[in-house]
Scaffold this motif. Structure first.
Motif, PDB file in Angstrom:
ATOM      1  N   ASP A 179      -3.003  20.835 -52.614  1.00  0.00           N
ATOM      2  CA  ASP A 179      -3.263  19.528 -52.010  1.00  0.00           C
ATOM      3  C   ASP A 179      -3.977  19.647 -50.664  1.00  0.00           C
ATOM      4  N   ARG A 180      -4.007  20.824 -50.150  1.00  0.00           N
ATOM      5  CA  ARG A 180      -4.508  21.025 -48.796  1.00  0.00           C
ATOM      6  C   ARG A 180      -6.035  21.068 -48.784  1.00  0.00           C
ATOM      7  N   PRO A 181      -6.626  20.330 -47.850  1.00  0.00           N
ATOM      8  CA  PRO A 181      -8.068  20.449 -47.738  1.00  0.00           C
ATOM      9  C   PRO A 181      -8.408  21.869 -47.288  1.00  0.00           C
ATOM     10  N   ASP A 182      -9.339  22.477 -47.969  1.00  0.00           N
ATOM     11  CA  ASP A 182      -9.647  23.871 -47.689  1.00  0.00           C
ATOM     12  C   ASP A 182     -10.648  23.962 -46.544  1.00  0.00           C
ATOM     13  N   ASP A 183     -10.132  24.322 -45.390  1.00  0.00           N
ATOM     14  CA  ASP A 183     -10.992  24.369 -44.218  1.00  0.00           C
ATOM     15  C   ASP A 183     -10.695  25.636 -43.416  1.00  0.00           C
ATOM     16  N   PRO A 184     -11.465  26.696 -43.646  1.00  0.00           N
ATOM     17  CA  PRO A 184     -11.179  27.981 -43.006  1.00  0.00           C
ATOM     18  C   PRO A 184     -11.213  27.918 -41.478  1.00  0.00           C
ATOM     19  N   ALA A 185     -12.112  27.123 -40.919  1.00  0.00           N
ATOM     20  CA  ALA A 185     -12.215  27.051 -39.456  1.00  0.00           C
ATOM     21  C   ALA A 185     -10.964  26.404 -38.864  1.00  0.00           C
ATOM     22  N   ASP A 207      -8.042  26.349 -40.320  1.00  0.00           N
ATOM     23  CA  ASP A 207      -6.957  27.315 -40.515  1.00  0.00           C
ATOM     24  C   ASP A 207      -6.948  28.373 -39.414  1.00  0.00           C
ATOM     25  N   ARG A 208      -8.136  28.832 -39.056  1.00  0.00           N
ATOM     26  CA  ARG A 208      -8.224  29.860 -38.008  1.00  0.00           C
ATOM     27  C   ARG A 208      -7.701  29.329 -36.688  1.00  0.00           C
ATOM     28  N   ALA A 209      -8.099  28.109 -36.353  1.00  0.00           N
ATOM     29  CA  ALA A 209      -7.655  27.497 -35.101  1.00  0.00           C
ATOM     30  C   ALA A 209      -6.135  27.299 -35.130  1.00  0.00           C
ATOM     31  N   PHE A 210      -5.657  26.832 -36.263  1.00  0.00           N
ATOM     32  CA  PHE A 210      -4.210  26.610 -36.420  1.00  0.00           C
ATOM     33  C   PHE A 210      -3.460  27.918 -36.250  1.00  0.00           C
ATOM     34  N   LYS A 211      -3.976  28.946 -36.903  1.00  0.00           N
ATOM     35  CA  LYS A 211      -3.305  30.242 -36.864  1.00  0.00           C
ATOM     36  C   LYS A 211      -3.247  30.793 -35.437  1.00  0.00           C
ATOM     37  N   GLY A 212      -4.352  30.649 -34.706  1.00  0.00           N
ATOM     38  CA  GLY A 212      -4.387  31.114 -33.316  1.00  0.00           C
ATOM     39  C   GLY A 212      -3.323  30.419 -32.468  1.00  0.00           C
ATOM     40  N   ASP A 213      -3.222  29.099 -32.643  1.00  0.00           N
ATOM     41  CA  ASP A 213      -2.222  28.335 -31.893  1.00  0.00           C
ATOM     42  C   ASP A 213      -0.804  28.745 -32.289  1.00  0.00           C
ATOM     43  N   LEU A 214      -0.623  28.956 -33.585  1.00  0.00           N
ATOM     44  CA  LEU A 214       0.701  29.319 -34.091  1.00  0.00           C
ATOM     45  C   LEU A 214       1.129  30.689 -33.541  1.00  0.00           C
ATOM     46  N   TRP A 261       3.182  27.329 -41.211  1.00  0.00           N
ATOM     47  CA  TRP A 261       1.907  27.749 -41.813  1.00  0.00           C
ATOM     48  C   TRP A 261       1.674  27.018 -43.145  1.00  0.00           C
ATOM     49  N   ASP A 262       2.711  26.965 -43.965  1.00  0.00           N
ATOM     50  CA  ASP A 262       2.588  26.311 -45.263  1.00  0.00           C
ATOM     51  C   ASP A 262       2.343  24.808 -45.126  1.00  0.00           C
ATOM     52  N   ALA A 263       2.840  24.249 -44.027  1.00  0.00           N
ATOM     53  CA  ALA A 263       2.707  22.798 -43.834  1.00  0.00           C
ATOM     54  C   ALA A 263       1.528  22.455 -42.933  1.00  0.00           C
ATOM     55  N   ARG A 264       0.653  23.423 -42.696  1.00  0.00           N
ATOM     56  CA  ARG A 264      -0.408  23.216 -41.699  1.00  0.00           C
ATOM     57  C   ARG A 264      -1.310  22.022 -42.010  1.00  0.00           C
ATOM     58  N   ALA A 265      -1.461  21.705 -43.297  1.00  0.00           N
ATOM     59  CA  ALA A 265      -2.326  20.575 -43.659  1.00  0.00           C
ATOM     60  C   ALA A 265      -1.763  19.257 -43.134  1.00  0.00           C
ATOM     61  N   SER A 266      -0.439  19.215 -42.961  1.00  0.00           N
ATOM     62  CA  SER A 266       0.170  17.963 -42.512  1.00  0.00           C
ATOM     63  C   SER A 266       0.207  17.864 -40.987  1.00  0.00           C
ATOM     64  N   PHE A 267      -0.208  18.936 -40.313  1.00  0.00           N
ATOM     65  CA  PHE A 267      -0.215  18.883 -38.849  1.00  0.00           C
ATOM     66  C   PHE A 267      -1.513  18.270 -38.353  1.00  0.00           C
ATOM     67  N   GLU A 268      -1.358  17.355 -37.414  1.00  0.00           N
ATOM     68  CA  GLU A 268      -2.522  16.711 -36.836  1.00  0.00           C
ATOM     69  C   GLU A 268      -2.995  17.540 -35.656  1.00  0.00           C
ATOM     70  N   MET A 269      -4.137  18.194 -35.807  1.00  0.00           N
ATOM     71  CA  MET A 269      -4.632  19.054 -34.740  1.00  0.00           C
ATOM     72  C   MET A 269      -4.803  18.234 -33.466  1.00  0.00           C
ATOM     73  N   GLY A 270      -4.460  18.846 -32.347  1.00  0.00           N
ATOM     74  CA  GLY A 270      -4.596  18.146 -31.070  1.00  0.00           C
ATOM     75  C   GLY A 270      -3.297  17.498 -30.615  1.00  0.00           C
ATOM     76  N   THR A 271      -2.324  17.362 -31.528  1.00  0.00           N
ATOM     77  CA  THR A 271      -1.021  16.862 -31.086  1.00  0.00           C
ATOM     78  C   THR A 271      -0.159  18.046 -30.670  1.00  0.00           C
TER      79      THR A 271
END
Lengths: 57, 201
Positions: free
Chosen positions: B8-14, B16-23, B56-66
């Motif tokens: 269900d997750r939109p596939d967006d490598p960039a 994901d990379r940003a999310f991973k760095g923050d995580l 990580w598994d729920a990253r699609a539901s996280f609103e970047m910037g919050t």
């Protein structure tokens, strides 16, 4: 049971004690924050990332 | 156990990379929060790893910037309670270690010892402990702590203030019992007192 304040400085003393507790509490927390992160964390995340990337496209 | 469906997750490598760095940057904080919840380093790292993977598994539901720190802390806290891991805390409060700590400190003028405070922290009811840690050490505002704990801001405020009072009291009684009564007796009395305090409004 709470003890009634015995002298006028009791309030100041309590405030100082709370400050000391607060400082120690932050120290307990920050000590862990400053520990090096075990490799395991990054390994797990890297593996999951690789697995997802493999599945994705 | 079900996880967020990856399909269900939109596939967006960039992204994901940003999310991973923050995580990754949050891992030390997750470890610290987990340590205060469980009181045990090994159990805490298991918990922090589980929370990290859930995030990580729920990253699609996280609103970047919050507020990602608050979001991951909430995940970690939910994980802790859902697995009823507070039983760790009980087993971790090992009587012998407690007695050793209480009798070891004999200078009344000494600043609050770290071990003594760790012990006191372990005696607090978990909802008071987490509120105090989030606000007093985690750098969260009352509003953020309320969101993490899923309760009202006023509830967090009252838990923090009760935690402070109880901690002070536990530490004071630890000192009081140092000279006279047997340490085990002191422990029993402190625990009973902590329980009374936590039940009191």
């Amino acid at each position: 049971m709470k003890q009634p304040p015995r002298r006028s400085g009791a309030l100041d003393e309590a405030r100082l004690r709370q400050q000391a507790i607060g400082a120690r509490l932050r120290q307990i927390f920050d000590d862990v924050v400053n520990e090096p992160v075990p490799d395991e964390f990054l390994d797990i995340l890297r593996d999951a990332d690789a697995r997802d990337a493999g599945k994705g496209r | 156990m079900t996880t967020v469906s990856r399909a269900d997750r939109p596939d967006d490598p960039a992204r994901d990379r940003a999310f991973k760095g923050d995580l990754v940057a949050l891992i030390p904080h997750l470890r610290a929060f987990a340590r205060t919840l469980t009181g045990d380093p090994t159990a805490a790292d298991d918990l922090a790893q589980d929370a990290m993977m859930k995030a990580w598994d729920a990253r699609a539901s996280f609103e970047m910037g919050t507020n990602m720190k608050a979001w991951t802390f909430m995940i970690l806290r939910n994980q802790f309670y859902s697995e009823k891991r507070r039983s760790w805390r009980q087993s971790q409060l090992d009587q012998e270690a407690a007695e050793r700590t209480l009798v070891a400190i004999d200078d009344p003028a000494a600043p609050v010892a770290l071990d003594e405070l760790r012990l006191g922290l372990g005696m607090l009811p978990s909802e008071q402990r987490e509120a105090l840690v989030l606000v007093g050490a985690g750098g969260f505002a009352y509003e953020e702590a309320a969101e993490i704990c899923g309760c009202a801001v006023g509830t967090v405020k009252s838990r923090v203030s009760r935690a402070r009072r109880a901690l002070q009291d536990i530490l004071d009684r630890g000192e009081y019992h140092r000279d006279g009564a047997a340490a085990s007796e002191a422990m029993g009395s402190i625990l009973a007192h902590a329980e009374r305090l936590s039940n009191a409004r």
